[in-house]
Design an enzyme around this catalytic site. Structure first.
Site, PDB file in Angstrom:
ATOM      1  N   HIS A 190      34.468 -53.177 -30.937  1.00 38.59           N
ATOM      2  CA  HIS A 190      34.274 -52.274 -29.795  1.00 38.59           C
ATOM      3  C   HIS A 190      35.408 -52.448 -28.784  1.00 38.59           C
ATOM      4  CE1 HIS A 190      31.839 -49.375 -27.674  1.00 38.59           C
ATOM      5  NE2 HIS A 190      31.850 -50.109 -26.577  1.00 38.59           N
ATOM      6  N   SER A 245      33.909 -45.525 -25.216  1.00 34.85           N
ATOM      7  CA  SER A 245      32.502 -45.915 -25.225  1.00 34.85           C
ATOM      8  C   SER A 245      31.656 -44.944 -24.395  1.00 34.85           C
ATOM      9  CB  SER A 245      32.374 -47.362 -24.731  1.00 34.85           C
ATOM     10  OG  SER A 245      31.080 -47.849 -24.948  1.00 34.85           O
ATOM     11  N   ASP A 257      32.335 -52.019 -35.226  1.00 36.80           N
ATOM     12  CA  ASP A 257      31.813 -51.921 -33.866  1.00 36.80           C
ATOM     13  C   ASP A 257      30.345 -52.350 -33.856  1.00 36.80           C
ATOM     14  OD1 ASP A 257      30.933 -51.127 -31.322  1.00 36.80           O
ATOM     15  OD2 ASP A 257      32.296 -49.414 -31.277  1.00 36.80           O
TER      16      ASP A 257
END
Length: 253
Positions: A233, A129, A200
């Site tokens: 995610h 991320s 995501d």
């Protein structure tokens, strides 16, 4: 605690210096022969400890992992709420202003961690991320030979992994690389692996795709983009297995 004072160069005006206090660094020592060192970067609000726990279970006995913790800072995207973040981010958009000072401070902190490794050890940066965003930013600094603020980038990177992330400053990467034969050569040489979940809802996979295209068009030739059906995610064992086999091949570990 390590702090890194970074003064940005204003256009003749004095700019305020911000000092970034980085948190604790966790290290996973190699169980075998030390052949590579990879700094692995956590996502927004996380810390180095949770990364080290994930990494110590990977079947890469010859890799040393360094897992730093980002400074705690107010984050615009969270309405100014403070949490661990490698740089400040307001919104995930190509046109949003990039926190160059924060990006450079984190990229320099990582390069400093790598700069004391033995000379025969291959160096890499990976992350998840926002950590992936810094890993990709580090790749552009390595190729360019300098940070965004113009200071020289001190280490040679041999592998970059970015999972569920994006490329900060994507719009001007090409300009930074095209001006120099050395930069073009370094960009073409560094292997990059990008992975992104198609489900995501935090950093949409389109950001991963755009980052892939921005890097490719800037001359990063040795780049792989993998998308994962049904993945949100987070990472899953299948993705980490592919990271391991890719690192094995690229770094010969």
């Amino acid at each position: 605690m390590m702090s890194y004072a970074n003064s940005s160069v204003g256009s003749g005006s004095r700019t305020a210096r911000r000092t970034f206090e980085f948190g604790r660094t966790y290290v996973v020592r190699p169980r075998g022969k030390h052949q590579a060192t990879i700094v692995w970067l956590h996502g927004l609000g996380d810390n180095g400890s949770s990364c080290s726990q994930l990494l110590e279970s990977l079947p890469l006995p010859n890799v040393k992992w360094i897992c730093p913790t980002a400074p705690s800072r107010p984050v615009a995207m969270l309405g100014g709420f403070p949490c661990t973040a490698w740089f400040d981010v307001g919104e995930l958009s190509e046109n949003g202003p990039d926190d160059l000072e924060g990006l450079d401070a984190s990229a320099a902190h990582i390069a400093n961690l790598l700069s004391t490794e033995p000379s025969d050890v291959k160096l890499g940066v990976g992350g998840f991320s926002m950590g992936a965003a810094i890993a990709l930013y580090s790749a552009t600094c390595f190729a360019h030979g300098k940070y965004g603020n113009g200071n020289p980038y001190p280490v040679t990177l041999r592998a970059i992994v970015g999972l569920s992330g994006w490329l900060p400053g994507a719009s001007n990467v090409r300009n930074r690389i095209e001006g120099s034969h050395e930069a073009v050569r370094r960009a073409a040489s560094i292997p990059i692996l990008l992975g992104h979940g198609l489900c995501d809802d935090v950093v949409p996979h389109t950001y991963g795709e755009r980052s892939f295209h921005a890097l490719s068009s800037a001359g990063f030739r040795n780049i792989v983009y993998k998308s994962y059906d049904g993945l949100g995610h987070y990472t899953v064992p299948k993705e980490m297995e592919e990271v391991c086999s890719w690192l094995n091949t690229r770094l010969g570990v």
